[in-house]
Design a protein around this motif. Structure first.
Motif, mmCIF file in Angstrom:
data_model
loop_
_atom_site.group_PDB
_atom_site.id
_atom_site.type_symbol
_atom_site.label_atom_id
_atom_site.label_comp_id
_atom_site.label_asym_id
_atom_site.label_seq_id
_atom_site.Cartn_x
_atom_site.Cartn_y
_atom_site.Cartn_z
ATOM 1 N N GLY A 101 31.789 -2.255 -4.598
ATOM 2 C CA GLY A 101 31.600 -1.477 -5.812
ATOM 3 C C GLY A 101 31.148 -0.049 -5.565
ATOM 4 N N VAL A 102 31.601 0.545 -4.446
ATOM 5 C CA VAL A 102 31.268 1.944 -4.148
ATOM 6 C C VAL A 102 32.564 2.715 -3.899
ATOM 7 C CG1 VAL A 102 29.007 1.405 -3.188
ATOM 8 C CG2 VAL A 102 31.004 1.501 -1.673
ATOM 9 N N SER A 103 32.469 4.034 -3.966
ATOM 10 C CA SER A 103 33.658 4.866 -3.786
ATOM 11 C C SER A 103 33.867 5.240 -2.321
ATOM 12 C CB SER A 103 33.530 6.145 -4.615
ATOM 13 O OG SER A 103 32.432 6.917 -4.156
ATOM 14 N N ILE A 104 35.083 5.677 -2.011
ATOM 15 C CA ILE A 104 35.382 6.257 -0.707
ATOM 16 C C ILE A 104 35.191 7.765 -0.837
ATOM 17 C CG2 ILE A 104 37.169 6.698 1.002
ATOM 18 C CD1 ILE A 104 38.372 3.976 0.303
ATOM 19 N N ALA A 105 34.252 8.311 -0.075
ATOM 20 C CA ALA A 105 33.868 9.713 -0.253
ATOM 21 C C ALA A 105 34.847 10.687 0.396
ATOM 22 C CB ALA A 105 32.470 9.944 0.309
ATOM 23 N N GLY A 106 35.635 10.235 1.348
ATOM 24 C CA GLY A 106 36.587 11.133 1.985
ATOM 25 C C GLY A 106 36.995 10.662 3.358
ATOM 26 N N GLU A 107 37.889 11.444 3.975
ATOM 27 C CA GLU A 107 38.399 11.139 5.308
ATOM 28 C C GLU A 107 37.599 11.877 6.378
ATOM 29 O OE1 GLU A 107 43.152 10.213 4.941
ATOM 30 O OE2 GLU A 107 42.518 12.287 5.290
ATOM 31 N N VAL A 108 37.369 11.200 7.505
ATOM 32 C CA VAL A 108 36.711 11.836 8.642
ATOM 33 C C VAL A 108 37.597 11.701 9.879
ATOM 34 C CG1 VAL A 108 34.378 11.529 7.761
ATOM 35 C CG2 VAL A 108 35.414 9.728 9.160
ATOM 36 N N TYR A 109 37.350 12.587 10.846
ATOM 37 C CA TYR A 109 38.114 12.606 12.089
ATOM 38 C C TYR A 109 37.304 11.945 13.193
ATOM 39 C CZ TYR A 109 41.128 15.994 9.754
ATOM 40 O OH TYR A 109 41.992 16.615 8.869
ATOM 41 N N THR A 110 37.947 11.063 13.941
ATOM 42 C CA THR A 110 37.248 10.376 15.029
ATOM 43 C C THR A 110 37.975 10.526 16.364
ATOM 44 O OG1 THR A 110 38.353 8.308 14.390
ATOM 45 C CG2 THR A 110 36.118 8.688 13.537
ATOM 46 N N ASP A 111 39.223 10.062 16.433
ATOM 47 C CA ASP A 111 39.929 9.961 17.709
ATOM 48 C C ASP A 111 40.890 11.106 17.987
ATOM 49 O OD1 ASP A 111 38.661 7.549 18.302
ATOM 50 O OD2 ASP A 111 40.134 6.402 17.174
ATOM 51 N N ALA A 112 40.935 12.091 17.113
ATOM 52 C CA ALA A 112 41.835 13.232 17.322
ATOM 53 C C ALA A 112 41.378 14.383 16.447
ATOM 54 C CB ALA A 112 43.279 12.851 16.971
ATOM 55 N N VAL A 113 41.688 15.592 16.891
ATOM 56 C CA VAL A 113 41.458 16.754 16.027
ATOM 57 C C VAL A 113 42.507 16.733 14.924
ATOM 58 C CG1 VAL A 113 40.485 18.114 17.913
ATOM 59 C CG2 VAL A 113 42.942 18.279 17.420
ATOM 60 N N GLY A 114 42.337 17.591 13.928
ATOM 61 C CA GLY A 114 43.292 17.647 12.832
ATOM 62 C C GLY A 114 44.552 18.413 13.200
ATOM 63 N N LYS A 115 45.610 18.142 12.466
ATOM 64 C CA LYS A 115 46.859 18.872 12.671
ATOM 65 C C LYS A 115 46.715 20.303 12.153
ATOM 66 C CE LYS A 115 49.784 14.758 12.395
ATOM 67 N NZ LYS A 115 50.905 14.083 11.700
ATOM 68 N N GLU A 116 47.639 21.149 12.547
ATOM 69 C CA GLU A 116 47.617 22.548 12.141
ATOM 70 C C GLU A 116 47.557 22.653 10.615
ATOM 71 O OE1 GLU A 116 47.086 26.319 13.279
ATOM 72 O OE2 GLU A 116 47.557 24.702 14.701
ATOM 73 N N GLY A 117 46.617 23.464 10.113
ATOM 74 C CA GLY A 117 46.458 23.635 8.677
ATOM 75 C C GLY A 117 45.475 22.680 8.037
ATOM 76 N N SER A 118 44.921 21.757 8.819
ATOM 77 C CA SER A 118 43.995 20.756 8.272
ATOM 78 C C SER A 118 42.581 21.306 8.097
ATOM 79 C CB SER A 118 43.938 19.541 9.200
ATOM 80 O OG SER A 118 43.368 19.896 10.455
ATOM 81 N N GLY A 119 42.268 22.389 8.824
ATOM 82 C CA GLY A 119 40.901 22.885 8.817
ATOM 83 C C GLY A 119 40.022 22.168 9.823
ATOM 84 N N ALA A 120 40.617 21.251 10.602
ATOM 85 C CA ALA A 120 39.865 20.491 11.612
ATOM 86 C C ALA A 120 40.609 20.518 12.942
ATOM 87 C CB ALA A 120 39.660 19.056 11.141
ATOM 88 N N GLU A 121 41.204 21.668 13.259
ATOM 89 C CA GLU A 121 42.087 21.771 14.419
ATOM 90 C C GLU A 121 41.359 21.808 15.755
ATOM 91 O OE1 GLU A 121 43.922 24.100 10.941
ATOM 92 O OE2 GLU A 121 41.941 23.916 11.894
#
Length: 301
Positions: free
Chosen positions: A263-283
């Protein structure tokens, strides 16, 4: 983590012949080069190494962004990349153990672990270490120090460049560490709980005072059974956890099931095993950690 090991070892015998023949058949004299040609296992290490190498030498990685380092299946071109490189840097802490054993059968390229000196945190119910030490900046500084020690020994002419780059990068990591400590204060102590599918934030949790848990300990153990969902949902209710999170590299349906049961929400996505793709802000590693902290703060404060 170790599935397909037998198949991969068998394949390595064929690749050994391929790599060996191509090396012997080369009739072009080796040209002098400045700096090293480096291969590493996955994108996070690629970013760390790139910050230290700068323009001196090249670095590339094997495991594509979006694929699991724990379960990646090498292809023939991966062995060629390792064989053609001066050194193969890996995370260690059992992350690439199966890949290391296969690669060592097809090339004599040195394999060097960057996590040596990190105090390992064991997986629950397992003798292996949790490999995700890179998710805490304090540990990344150890990675950088190990890298500099090894790379200077391989390329003494580049020592000044490597040490200057490493010093600047470590300063950024220290500033990141201080920023995280400030941000954590925005979350009430009792709400500092990180729950997602893979319990990947143990090192981060230890360094910044979070309790962490997951459906499973590591993605190679991925199951998603009703019992696992129920166990995690019960923990969420008992601790009054305000939100849970999902990983960019894992099927979101697992945590969607947990969030509904708890009964709780999913607050968002996090990065663990890889950096983000180009344009993700987590490169980069630093950007991905900052993204993770912002998601944790918004979801838990």
């Amino acid at each position: 983590m170790f599935k397909l090991k037998v198949l991969l070892i068998a394949l390595s015998v064929s690749f050994l012949a391929l790599v060996g023949c191509s090396s012997e058949d080369s009739s072009t004299p080796a040209k002098e080069k400045e700096g090293l040609e480096i291969i590493t296992s996955f994108s996070v290490l690629n970013d760390i190494i790139s910050n230290v190498i700068g323009d001196r030498g090249t670095v590339s990685y094997i495991i594509p962004i979006g694929e699991e380092p724990h379960e990646y299946e090498p292809v023939p071109s991966d062995y060629r990349k390792v064989s053609d490189s001066d050194v193969f840097y890996v995370n260690g802490l059992d992350l690439e153990e199966w890949l290391e054993s296969v690669v060592s059968n097809v090339t004599d390229t040195d394999i060097v672990s960057l996590s040596d000196g990190v105090t390992p945190i064991p997986l629950v119910g397992d003798d292996e270490a949790d490999p995700h030490a890179w998710l805490s900046p304090k540990n990344v500084i150890i990675y950088v120090e190990n890298l500099v020690a090894d790379i200077v020994a391989r390329d003494p002419d580049g020592e000044e460049i490597y040490r200057q780059n490493a010093e600047a990068y470590i300063l950024e990591l220290e500033e990141l560490d201080a920023w995280i400590q400030e941000q954590v204060q925005l979350i009430p102590q009792e709400q500092r709980v990180i729950i997602l599918s893979e319990n990947a934030f143990k090192y981060f949790g230890k360094d910044y005072d979070f309790h962490t848990d997951g459906i499973w300990e590591i993605n190679s153990l991925e199951e998603g059974t009703p019992q696992q969902f129920a166990r995690l949902a019960e923990i969420i209710k008992e601790r009054n956890v305000p939100a849970v999170f999902v990983e960019t590299t894992v099927d979101k349906r697992y945590m969607e099931t947990v969030s509904k049961e708890a009964g709780v929400s999913i607050a968002g996505e996090v990065y663990t095993d890889a950096v983000g793709k180009e344009g993700s802000g987590a490169e980069t590693l630093i950007k991905m950690i900052m993204h993770n902290v912002n998601i944790f703060v918004e979801g838990l404060k």
